[in-house]
Motif scaffolding. Sequence first.
Motif, short mmCIF file in Angstrom:
data_model
loop_
_atom_site.label_atom_id
_atom_site.label_comp_id
_atom_site.label_asym_id
_atom_site.label_seq_id
_atom_site.Cartn_x
_atom_site.Cartn_y
_atom_site.Cartn_z
N SER A 104 -6.48 2.89 1.17
CA SER A 104 -5.63 2.23 2.26
C SER A 104 -3.51 2.15 0.62
O SER A 104 -4.70 0.94 0.57
CB SER A 104 -5.70 1.38 2.78
N LEU A 105 -3.25 2.51 1.38
CA LEU A 105 -1.74 2.89 0.21
C LEU A 105 -1.45 2.23 2.06
O LEU A 105 -0.58 2.10 2.45
CB LEU A 105 -1.13 3.54 -0.12
N ASP A 106 -0.17 0.72 1.30
CA ASP A 106 0.61 0.18 2.75
C ASP A 106 2.41 1.33 1.86
O ASP A 106 2.33 1.42 0.78
CB ASP A 106 1.42 -0.88 1.60
N VAL A 107 2.48 1.57 2.97
CA VAL A 107 3.92 2.47 3.12
C VAL A 107 5.16 1.67 2.90
O VAL A 107 5.31 0.83 4.81
CB VAL A 107 3.45 3.42 4.17
N PRO A 123 -3.11 -2.11 -4.46
CA PRO A 123 -2.82 -3.61 -4.42
C PRO A 123 -2.22 -3.87 -6.43
O PRO A 123 -1.65 -4.99 -6.38
CB PRO A 123 -4.52 -3.99 -4.91
N ASP A 124 -2.76 -2.75 -7.66
CA ASP A 124 -2.44 -3.06 -8.78
C ASP A 124 -0.97 -2.50 -9.08
O ASP A 124 -0.79 -2.34 -9.96
CB ASP A 124 -3.01 -2.67 -9.81
N ARG A 125 -0.75 -1.20 -8.20
CA ARG A 125 0.32 -0.30 -8.85
C ARG A 125 0.88 -0.07 -7.51
O ARG A 125 0.72 -0.13 -6.20
CB ARG A 125 -0.13 0.83 -8.81
N VAL A 126 2.25 0.56 -7.72
CA VAL A 126 3.47 1.35 -6.59
C VAL A 126 3.70 2.91 -7.33
O VAL A 126 4.31 3.12 -8.51
CB VAL A 126 4.52 0.67 -6.77
N SER A 153 16.51 -1.84 -1.77
CA SER A 153 15.39 -1.25 -1.83
C SER A 153 14.45 -1.65 -2.82
O SER A 153 13.32 -1.80 -2.65
CB SER A 153 14.90 0.32 -1.23
N ILE A 154 15.13 -2.26 -3.78
CA ILE A 154 15.00 -2.12 -5.59
C ILE A 154 14.62 -3.46 -5.38
O ILE A 154 13.37 -3.51 -5.53
CB ILE A 154 15.43 -1.51 -6.05
N PHE A 155 16.05 -4.38 -5.05
CA PHE A 155 15.87 -5.71 -5.62
C PHE A 155 15.47 -6.25 -4.66
O PHE A 155 14.80 -7.03 -4.56
CB PHE A 155 17.45 -6.13 -5.40
N GLY A 156 15.13 -5.83 -3.19
CA GLY A 156 14.96 -6.00 -2.04
C GLY A 156 13.52 -6.11 -1.12
O GLY A 156 12.75 -7.26 -0.34
N ARG A 157 12.26 -5.40 -2.26
CA ARG A 157 11.80 -4.78 -1.36
C ARG A 157 10.72 -4.33 -2.90
O ARG A 157 9.33 -5.07 -3.15
CB ARG A 157 11.72 -3.44 -0.74
N LEU A 158 10.67 -3.73 -3.98
CA LEU A 158 10.41 -3.77 -4.37
C LEU A 158 10.01 -4.88 -5.96
O LEU A 158 8.34 -4.76 -6.63
CB LEU A 158 10.40 -1.99 -6.01
N LEU A 159 11.15 -5.28 -6.50
CA LEU A 159 11.41 -5.95 -7.35
C LEU A 159 10.65 -7.59 -6.78
O LEU A 159 9.61 -8.09 -7.66
CB LEU A 159 12.30 -6.67 -8.17
N LYS A 160 9.65 -7.21 -5.57
CA LYS A 160 9.44 -8.43 -4.46
C LYS A 160 7.46 -8.24 -5.09
O LYS A 160 7.44 -9.28 -5.18
CB LYS A 160 10.13 -8.58 -3.42
N LEU A 161 7.40 -7.29 -5.39
CA LEU A 161 5.81 -6.51 -6.16
C LEU A 161 5.32 -8.04 -6.98
O LEU A 161 6.84 -7.78 -8.01
CB LEU A 161 5.30 -5.85 -5.93
N PRO A 162 4.08 -8.40 -7.61
CA PRO A 162 4.04 -8.66 -8.59
C PRO A 162 4.56 -8.36 -9.67
O PRO A 162 4.50 -7.01 -9.86
CB PRO A 162 2.49 -9.06 -8.44
N PRO A 169 7.00 6.58 -11.21
CA PRO A 169 7.15 6.99 -10.59
C PRO A 169 7.17 8.88 -10.48
O PRO A 169 6.49 9.40 -11.35
CB PRO A 169 9.03 6.99 -11.62
N ALA A 170 8.32 9.26 -10.08
CA ALA A 170 7.81 10.55 -9.70
C ALA A 170 8.61 11.67 -10.53
O ALA A 170 7.94 12.88 -10.84
CB ALA A 170 8.80 11.48 -8.00
N HIS A 171 9.72 11.11 -11.57
CA HIS A 171 10.35 11.56 -12.35
C HIS A 171 9.86 10.53 -13.83
O HIS A 171 10.11 9.97 -13.66
CB HIS A 171 11.74 12.93 -12.79
N ASP A 172 10.05 11.49 -14.73
CA ASP A 172 10.22 10.83 -16.14
C ASP A 172 10.77 11.66 -17.29
O ASP A 172 9.96 12.65 -17.77
CB ASP A 172 9.44 9.71 -16.85
N TYR A 173 11.88 11.85 -17.93
CA TYR A 173 12.66 12.36 -18.33
C TYR A 173 12.92 12.61 -20.17
O TYR A 173 12.82 12.64 -21.22
CB TYR A 173 14.24 13.07 -18.66
N LYS A 174 12.40 10.86 -20.50
CA LYS A 174 11.71 10.67 -21.90
C LYS A 174 10.62 10.32 -22.42
O LYS A 174 10.34 9.88 -23.47
CB LYS A 174 12.71 9.13 -21.77
#
Length: 345
Positions: A104-107, A123-126, A153-162, A169-174
């Motif tokens: 079950s993934l939180d949305v 619980p351990d990844r996003v 979205s980033i500071f108010g939600r994602l960076l609130k995660l442990p 992510p969906a992409h990486d170029y490096k």
Amino acid sequence: MIFRQLFDPASSTYSYLLASRRGGEALIIDPVLEKVDHYLRLVHELDLRLVKAVDTHLHADHVTGLGALRDKTHCITVMGEQTKADVVSMRLTDNDRLTIEGLSLDVIYTPGHTDDSYSFILPDRVFTGDTLLIRGTGRTDFQNGDPRAQFESIFGRLLKLPDSTLVYPAHDYKGDTVSTIGEERAFNPRLQVRSVDEYADMMNNLKLANPKMMDVAVPANMHVGFDQNEVRRHGWAVTAQEAFDLSRRPDIALVDLRESEERHRNGIIPGSFHVPYQTLEDAIGQGGMLHELAASTGKRLIFYCAFGERSAMAVEAAHDAGLATASHIQGGIDAWKKAGGLLAQ
């Protein structure tokens, strides 16, 4: 848990295959059209059953594999409720859960890169889509992007995660494959800002060229819906108004294919049976609940779902199973609501 990170070098896209071993149900996040055969081969090799294909947002740099995977496996296609795609089987909203057997993934709604961007949390990844990248963030200059919304979205939600939460992510170029929330907070150059104004100013002045595939990918990704007209041409579809009239008859059985959370959120047609789409095969087979209901009572089965995609596939499967009178509500409960049909909670 089975977890595979898959890469498309042409678009620098990461796709993610997740499964619970118990029953072999699997989902894939952000599939790429050109890699569909590879995904299906892997699913077969791991003895899995693909039940959901998910896009974090409407992509501009590759053509999604959602439609092709649905056509080849009859899986459920999933996006956020803001998507501009014509038809997806299931539309998620903030604080929903994306589930398969054993997982079950939180949305969470994380707009900014686009206005239909979502992230999915275990619980351990996003899985951050293009909202938060490794040492970067998704651009905000097209598809109703908004740097201020992305900042929240980033500071108010994602960076609130442990801090230990893994970032996929969906992409990486490096060539990076994974990071953590703590790493990104400390070392992501785009996050070293003091205010939303500073972030917006930075993002508004990136002066990036449009993605090479944008003119092809965006229109293609807006048209991934299952062709419900083909089902209608067979005479296996009813309009919402016709369904409303038929629902009063004793020889009709309405069958709701949605998941429990969808039913709770959007209501149900009174008197309908609940048979989640993922259990349909057993229900319509010999000895199954729907097969026996039709055989013993002579009732005509009318399937419905959210937008008609799952029910269109279900009615084809029902006819293949010998349920010759089965049909579905074209456009699903969305069309039912627009026609003024009654709903219960």
